[in-house]
Design an enzyme around this catalytic site. Sequence first.
Site, PDB file in Angstrom:
ATOM      1  CG  HIS A  55      -0.365   0.050   2.530  1.00 10.69           C
ATOM      2  ND1 HIS A  55       0.395  -0.975   3.052  1.00 10.69           N
ATOM      3  CD2 HIS A  55      -0.405   1.008   3.512  1.00 10.69           C
ATOM      4  CE1 HIS A  55       0.793  -0.671   4.275  1.00 10.69           C
ATOM      5  NE2 HIS A  55       0.323   0.543   4.567  1.00 10.69           N
ATOM      6  CG  HIS A  57       0.059   4.314   4.787  1.00 10.60           C
ATOM      7  ND1 HIS A  57      -0.640   3.567   5.698  1.00 10.60           N
ATOM      8  CD2 HIS A  57      -0.810   5.260   4.325  1.00 10.60           C
ATOM      9  CE1 HIS A  57      -1.886   4.021   5.784  1.00 10.60           C
ATOM     10  NE2 HIS A  57      -2.008   5.044   4.962  1.00 10.60           N
ATOM     11  CG  ASP A  59       5.034   3.083   7.483  1.00 14.52           C
ATOM     12  OD1 ASP A  59       4.129   3.365   6.670  1.00 14.52           O
ATOM     13  OD2 ASP A  59       4.814   2.432   8.529  1.00 14.52           O
ATOM     14  CG  HIS A  60       4.187   0.028   4.223  1.00 11.20           C
ATOM     15  ND1 HIS A  60       4.083  -1.306   4.546  1.00 11.20           N
ATOM     16  CD2 HIS A  60       3.769   0.708   5.316  1.00 11.20           C
ATOM     17  CE1 HIS A  60       3.617  -1.422   5.781  1.00 11.20           C
ATOM     18  NE2 HIS A  60       3.421  -0.205   6.265  1.00 11.20           N
ATOM     19  CG  HIS A 113      -3.952   0.021   6.881  1.00  8.35           C
ATOM     20  ND1 HIS A 113      -3.921   0.548   8.148  1.00  8.35           N
ATOM     21  CD2 HIS A 113      -2.770   0.380   6.294  1.00  8.35           C
ATOM     22  CE1 HIS A 113      -2.783   1.204   8.335  1.00  8.35           C
ATOM     23  NE2 HIS A 113      -2.080   1.126   7.218  1.00  8.35           N
ATOM     24  CG  ASP A 132       0.641  -1.579   7.889  1.00  5.25           C
ATOM     25  OD1 ASP A 132       1.552  -2.415   8.070  1.00  5.25           O
ATOM     26  OD2 ASP A 132       0.830  -0.350   7.923  1.00  5.25           O
ATOM     27  CG  HIS A 170       4.047  -1.957  11.481  1.00 10.66           C
ATOM     28  ND1 HIS A 170       4.889  -0.877  11.604  1.00 10.66           N
ATOM     29  CD2 HIS A 170       3.280  -1.717  10.390  1.00 10.66           C
ATOM     30  CE1 HIS A 170       4.641  -0.007  10.638  1.00 10.66           C
ATOM     31  NE2 HIS A 170       3.663  -0.503   9.886  1.00 10.66           N
TER      32      HIS A 170
END
Length: 254
Positions: A55, A57, A59-60, A113, A132, A170
Amino acid sequence: MLEIVQIPVLSDNYVYLLHEGVSGQTAVVDPAEAEPVLAALAQRRWTLDYVLNTHHHWDHVGANPALKQATGCRVVGFRGDARRIPGIDVQLAEGDVFELGECRARVLEVPGHTLGHVAYWFEADAALFCGDTLFALGCGRLFEGTPAQMWDSLCKLRMLPDQTWVYCAHEYTLKNARFALTIEPDHPPLLERVRRVEALRAQDLPTVPSLLGEEKATNPFLRADVPELQASLGMAGAPAVEVFAELRRRRDRF
């Protein structure tokens, strides 16, 4: 056979290198940072061929541009969210198959998410990379999707074989475990699992990956249609999506 290397980055993210030995092809899943990935590649003398994003975001996908510049790799992501995946080259959707050498991953759309979230299921390697959507003893917050969308996505993942290893993105397991105990404090499989989680984290060891069969038995977010869990919430007989929504509300406040 898929060789999987887990790389901790940031404060609690996991990035994964996937290496197929026959072809020598290598992919990285959800790279938040470039340097740890490049260091792990250099240590093993592997060449990066693909980035797999679940996805959009930061941090990905944060390392997508740097990894493309450094290695010439191709970025793979969800067709329906291509505008938010930096550097995307290969656009995939539900039911498509991604091939890493001789290893094959089926793409599963799992919104909730985010609206454009996907997972990669390497069936023959019993490996699920779910970003996530599903966590060890938890699930992702609903930043864009609805409870109904997330519950449907979790049910889709719940249908996969019990022997599937869940590689989530995570290290949230200890807090998830403590929340799960507020829902089912007397559930024996959960109590036993929490003891193991606490022991691992006390040694600063990862709790990920986890077995999907164990998630089905202990993760409250996969148990919203289980009568015992519903009763513990005072929601016996309620629609599963309503039970799930209540669980998510409680976790958000935990």
